[in-house]
Write an enzyme that holds these catalytic residues in place. Structure first.
Site, PDB file in Angstrom:
ATOM      1  N   LYS A   1       9.652  -9.593   1.880  1.00  0.00           N
ATOM      2  CA  LYS A   1       9.221 -10.994   1.852  1.00  0.00           C
ATOM      3  C   LYS A   1      10.344 -11.943   2.254  1.00  0.00           C
ATOM      4  CE  LYS A   1       5.250 -11.018  -1.242  1.00  0.00           C
ATOM      5  NZ  LYS A   1       4.598 -11.699  -2.371  1.00  0.00           N
TER       6      LYS A   1
ATOM      7  N   LYS B   1      -0.777  -3.327   5.905  1.00  0.00           N
ATOM      8  CA  LYS B   1      -1.696  -3.552   4.787  1.00  0.00           C
ATOM      9  C   LYS B   1      -2.600  -4.759   5.053  1.00  0.00           C
ATOM     10  CE  LYS B   1      -0.618  -5.319   0.599  1.00  0.00           C
ATOM     11  NZ  LYS B   1      -0.140  -5.515  -0.783  1.00  0.00           N
TER      12      LYS B   1
ATOM     13  N   LYS C   1      -3.980 -11.090   2.215  1.00  0.00           N
ATOM     14  CA  LYS C   1      -4.507 -12.448   2.253  1.00  0.00           C
ATOM     15  C   LYS C   1      -3.524 -13.419   2.891  1.00  0.00           C
ATOM     16  CE  LYS C   1      -4.367 -12.598  -2.813  1.00  0.00           C
ATOM     17  NZ  LYS C   1      -2.981 -12.548  -3.249  1.00  0.00           N
TER      18      LYS C   1
HETATM   19  P1  AMP Z   1      -1.611  -9.453  -3.801  1.00  0.00           P
HETATM   20  O1  AMP Z   1      -2.743  -9.780  -2.863  1.00  0.00           O
HETATM   21  O2  AMP Z   1      -0.400  -8.978  -3.057  1.00  0.00           O
HETATM   22  O3  AMP Z   1      -1.364 -10.541  -4.812  1.00  0.00           O
HETATM   23  O4  AMP Z   1      -2.093  -8.189  -4.631  1.00  0.00           O
HETATM   24  C1  AMP Z   1      -2.956  -8.233  -5.738  1.00  0.00           C
HETATM   25  C2  AMP Z   1      -3.425  -6.841  -6.088  1.00  0.00           C
HETATM   26  O5  AMP Z   1      -4.237  -6.326  -5.037  1.00  0.00           O
HETATM   27  C3  AMP Z   1      -2.288  -5.817  -6.283  1.00  0.00           C
HETATM   28  O6  AMP Z   1      -2.642  -4.902  -7.299  1.00  0.00           O
HETATM   29  C4  AMP Z   1      -2.204  -5.153  -4.940  1.00  0.00           C
HETATM   30  O7  AMP Z   1      -1.638  -3.869  -5.003  1.00  0.00           O
HETATM   31  C5  AMP Z   1      -3.687  -5.115  -4.531  1.00  0.00           C
HETATM   32  N1  AMP Z   1      -3.810  -5.143  -3.075  1.00  0.00           N
HETATM   33  C6  AMP Z   1      -3.468  -6.167  -2.246  1.00  0.00           C
HETATM   34  N2  AMP Z   1      -3.729  -5.862  -0.964  1.00  0.00           N
HETATM   35  C7  AMP Z   1      -4.227  -4.596  -0.965  1.00  0.00           C
HETATM   36  C8  AMP Z   1      -4.686  -3.695   0.063  1.00  0.00           C
HETATM   37  N3  AMP Z   1      -4.690  -4.033   1.352  1.00  0.00           N
HETATM   38  N4  AMP Z   1      -5.146  -2.484  -0.315  1.00  0.00           N
HETATM   39  C9  AMP Z   1      -5.165  -2.143  -1.611  1.00  0.00           C
HETATM   40  N5  AMP Z   1      -4.760  -2.918  -2.622  1.00  0.00           N
HETATM   41  C10 AMP Z   1      -4.286  -4.140  -2.317  1.00  0.00           C
END
Ligand code: AMP
Ligand code: TRP
Length: 335
Positions: A111, A194, A197
Site C-alpha cells: 500500500k 485480487k 474495491k
Molecule cells: P478489504 O476489502 O481489503 O477491506 O477486505 C475485507 C475482507 O474481504 C477481508 O477479509 C479480505 O480478505 C476480504 N476480501 C477482499 N477482497 C477479496 C477478494 N478479492 N477475494 C477474497 N476475499 C477478499
C-alpha cells in the site's frame, strides 16, 4: 461459546470478493458463535478518504452486510470510531509491537508503494489497531481472506509479548479462520490481481450494488483465453482468468470447480459466461434490493450502528480497563 470478530473497511463499495471471501462466512458463523462485525472507518483513513464519501460508504457497507444476512439484533454490528476502546488499546499495542515486526508487513509495503516516506504513520501501525480490534473483546476466532493472515500472526505476537512484558496471561491466542474456497476472488481484467474495491477500473470487479445490466456486461467482457474450458480442475493450471471464473461459479453455486467443469468442460466461454452471469444476478440481486431498502429509511442504519456500538463498548471497556491496569495506569476511583 467462542467469540468471533471481523472487520471490513468502508473504503469503497463492497465487491463480490468481499462477499465470497468474507461476508458470506460471517453470516455462516452466526449459527454457532457470538459475533462482532465492525465497519473499520479508523483503518480506512490510513489512506486519505473524502469525508462525505467515507460517511456514505460507511452506511452503504453496513447496509450491505445486513442485506447479506448478518443479524444486528442477535449479533453486534458497529462502526469502529464509535468505540474508543479500540484506540486506547491500539496505543498500548503501538508500544508493545516492535518496528522490526511492522517492517515485515507485506500489506504496508504494497500500500505504501515506492514512496514509503510519504505514507501515513497510521498506515504503518495499522496492524496494531487491527490487533486491538480483536483483543479488546478477547475474541479468538477471526474470519478473513488469505491476505490478512500475516496481520493475525502479528496480533498473536503482540498478545504474547504483552502477556510476557506485563506478567499476565491476559490476552488469548487468536485462531485465523481462512476460508479455502474462493479465499481469493481475482480481478475480471487480470487473473493475477485480487478483485478489489479500490481498483481504479470498475470493470475489474462486481460490486454488490451492481444492477443486472452491469453484472451481465462485466462478465461478458471479463478476460479469458482462446481455449475451451477443460474438463478437470488440473486443466486450469496456468489459466488464471479461467480458473477465477470457474471458482466464482463454484462458490456462488455452493459446489466445487470439478463439478462445474464436469458440466461445462469442453465448451467455449460464451455459454459459460451467460450461465455465470445468470447465477451471479440470482445471488446478488436480492442483496442489492435489500441494501437499497435499508438505506431508504432515513437514520435507520445510523441507529443500528450506534446501538451495536453501545453493546460492543459494554464488552470492550472492562477488558481494556484491565489491560490499562496491568500496564500501570491509574484506575478510575469507585463513585
Ligand atoms: P478489504 O476489502 O481489503 O477491506 O477486505 C475485507 C475482507 O474481504 C477481508 O477479509 C479480505 O480478505 C476480504 N476480501 C477482499 N477482497 C477479496 C477478494 N478479492 N477475494 C477474497 N476475499 C477478499
Ligand atoms: N485489515 C482488514 C482488511 O483490510 C480489516 C480489519 C480491520 C479486520 N480490523 C480487523 C479484519 C479485525 C479482522 C479483524 O481486510
Amino acid at each position: 461459546m467462542q467469540r468471533v470478530f471481523s472487520g471490513i473497511q468502508p473504503s469503497g463499495i463492497p465487491t463480490l470478493g468481499n462477499y465470497l471471501g468474507a461476508i458470506r462466512n460471517w453470516v455462516a458463523l452466526q449459527a454457532a458463535h457470538e459475533c462482532l462485525y465492525c465497519v473499520v472507518d479508523l483503518h480506512a483513513i490510513t489512506t486519505w478518504q473524502d469525508p462525505a464519501t467515507l460517511q456514505r460508504q460507511t452506511r452503504e457497507l453496513a447496509a450491505a452486510i445486513i442485506a447479506c444476512g448478518v443479524d444486528p439484533d442477535r449479533h453486534i454490528l458497529f462502526h469502529q470510531s464509535a468505540v474508543p476502546a479500540h484506540v486506547r488499546l491500539a496505543w498500548i499495542f503501538n508500544c508493545v509491537a516492535r518496528i522490526g515486526w511492522l517492517n515485515r508487513m507485506t500489506q504496508f509495503k504494497d500500500k505504501a508503494g515506492k514512496d514509503r516516506e510519504n505514507a501515513s504513520a497510521g498506515l504503518y501501525v495499522y496492524p496494531d489497531l487491527m490487533a486491538a480490534d480483536i483483543l479488546a473483546y478477547h475474541a479468538t476466532r477471526v474470519p478473513v481472506g488469505d491476505d490478512q493472515r500475516q496481520h493475525l500472526e502479528l496480533a498473536n505476537d503482540i498478545a504474547q509479548k504483552f502477556n510476557h512484558d506485563y506478567e499476565s496471561a491476559f490476552f488469548p491466542m487468536i485462531e485465523p479462520l481462512i476460508m479455502p474456497e474462493a479465499a481469493r476472488v481475482m480481478s475480471l481484467r487480470d487473473g493475477t490481481k485480487k478483485m478489489s474495491k479500490s481498483d481504479p477500473s470498475d470493470q475489474s470487479r462486481i460490486n454488490l450494488s451492481d444492477d443486472t445490466d452491469a453484472i451481465v456486461a462485466k462478465i461478458r467482457k471479463a478476460k479469458t483465453d482462446a481455449e475451451p474450458l477443460p474438463s478437470e480442475p488440473q486443466g486450469l493450471e496456468g489459466r488464471a482468468e479461467a480458473r477465477n471464473l470457474v471458482g466464482i461459479y463454484a462458490a456462488l453455486a455452493g459446489t466445487t470447480p470439478a463439478s462445474v467443469l464436469a458440466e461445462y468442460g469442453g465448451q467455449g466461454f460464451a455459454g459459460f459466461k451467460i450461465a455465470l452471469a445468470e447465477l451471479t444476478v440470482t445471488k446478488l440481486a436480492p442483496i442489492a434490493a435489500e441494501t437499497k431498502r435499508l438505506l431508504a429509511e432515513p437514520g435507520h442504519i445510523d441507529r443500528v450502528l450506534f446501538a451495536g456500538a453501545a453493546r460492543a463498548e459494554a464488552i470492550a471497556d472492562p477488558i481494556v480497563a484491565e489491560a490499562e491496569r496491568l500496564v500501570g495506569f491509574l484506575q478510575r476511583p469507585a463513585k
